[in-house]
Design an enzyme around this catalytic site. Structure first.
Site, PDB file in Angstrom:
ATOM      1  N   LEU A 234      92.417 110.462 -48.184  1.00 45.22           N
ATOM      2  CA  LEU A 234      93.668 111.005 -47.515  1.00 45.22           C
ATOM      3  C   LEU A 234      93.731 110.706 -46.010  1.00 45.22           C
ATOM      4  CD1 LEU A 234      94.267 114.330 -49.519  1.00 45.22           C
ATOM      5  CD2 LEU A 234      95.634 112.139 -49.624  1.00 45.22           C
TER       6      LEU A 234
ATOM      7  N   TYR B 279      85.894 106.792 -50.029  1.00 43.86           N
ATOM      8  CA  TYR B 279      86.173 108.030 -49.247  1.00 43.86           C
ATOM      9  C   TYR B 279      87.249 107.935 -48.165  1.00 43.86           C
ATOM     10  CZ  TYR B 279      83.018 105.883 -45.486  1.00 43.86           C
ATOM     11  OH  TYR B 279      82.535 105.398 -44.528  1.00 43.86           O
TER      12      TYR B 279
ATOM     13  N   TYR C   3      75.341 116.964 -45.538  1.00 43.98           N
ATOM     14  CA  TYR C   3      76.597 117.859 -45.540  1.00 43.98           C
ATOM     15  C   TYR C   3      76.213 119.244 -45.451  1.00 43.98           C
ATOM     16  CZ  TYR C   3      79.165 113.856 -47.480  1.00 43.98           C
ATOM     17  OH  TYR C   3      79.797 112.411 -47.466  1.00 43.98           O
TER      18      TYR C   3
ATOM     19  N   GLN D 183      80.622 103.129 -52.416  1.00 49.68           N
ATOM     20  CA  GLN D 183      81.446 104.319 -51.866  1.00 49.68           C
ATOM     21  C   GLN D 183      82.047 103.815 -50.393  1.00 49.68           C
ATOM     22  OE1 GLN D 183      81.137 108.822 -50.212  1.00 49.68           O
ATOM     23  NE2 GLN D 183      80.515 108.624 -52.406  1.00 49.68           N
TER      24      GLN D 183
ATOM     25  N   LYS E  36     101.391 116.161 -43.487  1.00 49.78           N
ATOM     26  CA  LYS E  36     101.447 117.369 -42.670  1.00 49.78           C
ATOM     27  C   LYS E  36     101.424 117.097 -41.286  1.00 49.78           C
ATOM     28  CE  LYS E  36      96.541 118.893 -43.168  1.00 49.78           C
ATOM     29  NZ  LYS E  36      95.606 119.962 -43.835  1.00 49.78           N
TER      30      LYS E  36
ATOM     31  N   ASN F 131      78.701 102.264 -47.541  1.00 48.53           N
ATOM     32  CA  ASN F 131      78.541 101.974 -46.069  1.00 48.53           C
ATOM     33  C   ASN F 131      77.604 100.594 -45.989  1.00 48.53           C
ATOM     34  OD1 ASN F 131      80.535 103.941 -44.975  1.00 48.53           O
ATOM     35  ND2 ASN F 131      78.629 105.364 -45.270  1.00 48.53           N
TER      36      ASN F 131
HETATM   37  N1  NAP Z   1      80.228 108.191 -47.760  1.00 52.21           N
HETATM   38  C1  NAP Z   1      80.549 108.338 -46.458  1.00 52.21           C
HETATM   39  O1  NAP Z   1      80.132 107.795 -45.497  1.00 52.21           O
HETATM   40  C2  NAP Z   1      81.540 109.567 -46.583  1.00 52.21           C
HETATM   41  C3  NAP Z   1      82.235 109.633 -45.186  1.00 52.21           C
HETATM   42  C4  NAP Z   1      83.312 110.409 -45.183  1.00 52.21           C
HETATM   43  C5  NAP Z   1      83.559 111.238 -46.596  1.00 52.21           C
HETATM   44  N2  NAP Z   1      82.868 111.002 -47.669  1.00 52.21           N
HETATM   45  C6  NAP Z   1      83.336 111.847 -48.908  1.00 52.21           C
HETATM   46  O2  NAP Z   1      84.588 111.721 -49.193  1.00 52.21           O
HETATM   47  C7  NAP Z   1      85.137 112.777 -49.045  1.00 52.21           C
HETATM   48  C8  NAP Z   1      86.541 112.898 -48.715  1.00 52.21           C
HETATM   49  O3  NAP Z   1      86.531 112.779 -47.354  1.00 52.21           O
HETATM   50  P1  NAP Z   1      87.172 114.052 -46.372  1.00 52.21           P
HETATM   51  O4  NAP Z   1      87.230 114.883 -47.057  1.00 52.21           O
HETATM   52  O5  NAP Z   1      86.426 113.792 -45.231  1.00 52.21           O
HETATM   53  O6  NAP Z   1      88.645 113.399 -46.241  1.00 52.21           O
HETATM   54  P2  NAP Z   1      89.964 113.128 -46.838  1.00 52.21           P
HETATM   55  O7  NAP Z   1      89.735 113.359 -48.448  1.00 52.21           O
HETATM   56  O8  NAP Z   1      90.655 112.048 -46.413  1.00 52.21           O
HETATM   57  O9  NAP Z   1      90.942 114.504 -46.316  1.00 52.21           O
HETATM   58  C9  NAP Z   1      90.661 115.930 -46.935  1.00 52.21           C
HETATM   59  C10 NAP Z   1      91.153 116.814 -45.867  1.00 52.21           C
HETATM   60  O10 NAP Z   1      92.752 116.493 -46.176  1.00 52.21           O
HETATM   61  C11 NAP Z   1      93.346 118.020 -46.301  1.00 52.21           C
HETATM   62  N3  NAP Z   1      94.181 118.155 -47.340  1.00 52.21           N
HETATM   63  C12 NAP Z   1      93.461 118.040 -48.726  1.00 52.21           C
HETATM   64  N4  NAP Z   1      94.395 118.027 -49.564  1.00 52.21           N
HETATM   65  C13 NAP Z   1      95.401 118.666 -49.037  1.00 52.21           C
HETATM   66  C14 NAP Z   1      96.536 118.975 -49.389  1.00 52.21           C
HETATM   67  N5  NAP Z   1      97.201 119.007 -50.549  1.00 52.21           N
HETATM   68  N6  NAP Z   1      97.700 119.351 -48.450  1.00 52.21           N
HETATM   69  C15 NAP Z   1      97.570 119.369 -46.894  1.00 52.21           C
HETATM   70  N7  NAP Z   1      96.249 118.961 -46.849  1.00 52.21           N
HETATM   71  C16 NAP Z   1      95.211 118.598 -47.395  1.00 52.21           C
HETATM   72  C17 NAP Z   1      92.090 119.077 -46.169  1.00 52.21           C
HETATM   73  O11 NAP Z   1      91.729 119.255 -44.723  1.00 52.21           O
HETATM   74  P3  NAP Z   1      92.333 120.141 -43.710  1.00 52.21           P
HETATM   75  O12 NAP Z   1      93.087 121.170 -44.541  1.00 52.21           O
HETATM   76  O13 NAP Z   1      91.207 120.965 -42.830  1.00 52.21           O
HETATM   77  O14 NAP Z   1      93.426 119.412 -43.109  1.00 52.21           O
HETATM   78  C18 NAP Z   1      90.782 118.071 -46.830  1.00 52.21           C
HETATM   79  O15 NAP Z   1      89.564 118.579 -46.289  1.00 52.21           O
HETATM   80  C19 NAP Z   1      84.117 113.960 -48.384  1.00 52.21           C
HETATM   81  O16 NAP Z   1      84.249 115.419 -48.889  1.00 52.21           O
HETATM   82  C20 NAP Z   1      82.754 113.290 -48.781  1.00 52.21           C
HETATM   83  O17 NAP Z   1      82.370 113.642 -49.918  1.00 52.21           O
HETATM   84  C21 NAP Z   1      81.919 110.196 -47.690  1.00 52.21           C
END
Ligand code: NAP
Length: 315
Positions: free
Chosen positions: A212, A209, A53, A180, A220, A155
Site C-alpha cells: 500500500l 512488500y 521488527y 519478497q 487517505k 531484497n
Molecule cells: N522485506 C522487507 O525489506 C520489508 C520492508 C518493509 C515491509 N515489509 C513487510 O511488508 C509489510 C507491509 O509493509 P508496511 O506495513 O510497511 O507498508 P504498507 O503495507 O504499504 O502500508 C501499511 C500501512 O497503511 C496503513 N493502512 C493499512 N490499511 C489501511 C486502511 N484500510 N485505511 C487506511 N490506512 C491503512 C497503515 O498505516 P497508518 O495507519 O499508520 O497510516 C498500515 O500500517 C510489513 O509489515 C512487513 O511485514 C518487508
C-alpha cells in the site's frame, strides 16, 4: 476458502499476507492481537514478520513483533493454522548471513515465536561478504533440522536470486520458494523489469512488500501536504510525484464506483499482477483490516486493472 500455493512449496496461503512491522511500532501489543484476530477471523492465515521488527522504535531492541505474534499464537492455540514467515539479516545484533548468524538467529526467532518451526524463513537482504555456498547450505541445514519448512529471499537482485538457485540446484540444497520484493502500484519497474520473469521461470511465489505504499495507496492522503506529521510520512512520501498522485486519484475513482476502499483496489490490482502470490500489507488498527481482507476475493474488472496499469506505467 481463498488460498494460493506459494511457489514450489507446500504452503497454502491466503492471497493477502498480514505484515508485522507495525506490531510493537504503530500498533501496541493489545492492538496487534486484535488485528491478528480480525485477520484470521476473516479467513487470513499468512503472517509476515522479521527479527528486526521493530528495532527502529525508541526503547525497542528488535524481536518485539515476533514476540507479539508468538504470544498471540500461544494464547489462541492456533499455531498449526498460521503460516508464519520471518527473516534474518537486518537485526543489528544478528546482522548478515554468515552460517553461524543464520543458525543462532533462527533459534532466537523460534523462541520468540514460541514454536519449533518457521514456515517460511527469508534472508531479509543479501550479504555478499559471505560465500553464497555457505549461505545456501546454512538455510538448507535448517530445513533438514526440521526448524524451517521453506526458504525465501528478500531484497536480492535478480542476478543473485539466479545465482542462489544455481548453487542450490548444483548441490541438492533447498531451493528458495518465494521472493519478497518492494512492489506496488507506484513502484513497479524494479520488480517488473527482470525479477518477475525469474520468479516465473523458477516457480517462486512472490509476496510484495509496501503493497500500500506505506498508506499512500489507501487514498487517505490526497496531496503532499496531507502527509505532514504522519508516522508514515517518510515511507509514503518517497513515492510522491505528480504521476503517483494521479494513480491515487484513479484508485479513489475506481473504489467509489465499486463501493470499496482504494486500499482494496490497490491490493487487488497487485494480487492479479503476473507472478504475484500474496501482497503483504499491515494494519495498525482493527478498523483497517476489512479493506485488506476484501482485496483477497474482490474481482477487479479487467478494464479497471488496465486503466491502473496504464496510469502507473513507468513508475
Ligand atoms: N522485506 C522487507 O525489506 C520489508 C520492508 C518493509 C515491509 N515489509 C513487510 O511488508 C509489510 C507491509 O509493509 P508496511 O506495513 O510497511 O507498508 P504498507 O503495507 O504499504 O502500508 C501499511 C500501512 O497503511 C496503513 N493502512 C493499512 N490499511 C489501511 C486502511 N484500510 N485505511 C487506511 N490506512 C491503512 C497503515 O498505516 P497508518 O495507519 O499508520 O497510516 C498500515 O500500517 C510489513 O509489515 C512487513 O511485514 C518487508
Amino acid at each position: 476458502m481463498t488460498r494460493r500455493i506459494l511457489g514450489s512449496s507446500d504452503l497454502s496461503v491466503f492471497p493477502l499476507c498480514l505484515g508485522g512491522n507495525v506490531f510493537g511500532w504503530t500498533a501496541s501489543a493489545v492492538e496487534s492481537e486484535a488485528v491478528l484476530d480480525a485477520y484470521v477471523t476473516g479467513g487470513g492465515n499468512f503472517v509476515d514478520t522479521a527479527d528486526a521488527y521493530s528495532a527502529w522504535v525508541d526503547g525497542n531492541v528488535g524481536g518485539e513483533s515476533e514476540t507479539i505474534i508468538g504470544n498471540w499464537m500461544t494464547s489462541r492455540g492456533n499455531r498449526a493454522d498460521v503460516i508464519v514467515a520471518t527473516k534474518v539479516a537486518k537485526l543489528r545484533t544478528r546482522s548478515g548471513l554468515s552460517p553461524a548468524n543464520i543458525l543462532v538467529a533462527a533459534d532466537e526467532s523460534l523462541a520468540r515465536l514460541g514454536t519449533d518451526y518457521i514456515d517460511l524463513y527469508y534472508a531479509h537482504e543479501d550479504d555478499e561478504a559471505v560465500p553464497l555456498e555457505e549461505i545456501v547450505q546454512a538455510f538448507d541445514s535448517l530445513i533438514r533440522a526440521g526448524k524451517v519448512r521453506a526458504i525465501g529471499l528478500s531484497n536480492f537482485t535478480p542476478e543473485r536470486v539466479g545465482a542462489y538457485v544455481k548453487v542450490a540446484t548444483a548441490n541438492g540444497w533447498a531451493l528458495p520458494v518465494a521472493v519478497q520484493p518492494h512492489y506496488n502500484a507506484v513502484f513497479r519497474a524494479e520488480f517488473e523489469s527482470t525479477m518477475a520473469q525469474i520468479c516465473v521461470d523458477h516457480n517462486m511465489g512472490v509476496a510484495p512488500y509496501f503493497a500500500l505504499g506505506s498508506g499512500l495507496l489507501t487514498g487517505k492522503y490526497a496531496s503532499a501536504a496531507d502527509l505532514a506529521g504522519a508516522a508514515r510520512s517518510g515511507g509514503a512520501g518517497m513515492y510522491a510525484s505528480d504521476q503517483a498522485w494521479w494513480v491515487v486519484a484513479l484508485l479513489r475513482e475506481i473504489a467509489e464506483a465499486h463501493d470499496v476502499s482504494p486500499a482494496t483496489i490497490a491490493l487487488a490490482w497487485l494480487r492479479d499482477r503476473p507472478a504475484v502470490t500474496a501482497p503483504i500489507t499491515s494494519a495498525r488498527v482493527v478498523d483497517q483490516v476489512p479493506a485488506l481482507l476484501r482485496a483477497a476475493e474482490f474481482v477487479l474488472p479487467d478494464s479497471d486493472a488496465q486503466r491502473l496499469t496504464e496510469r502507473s506505467a513507468g513508475l
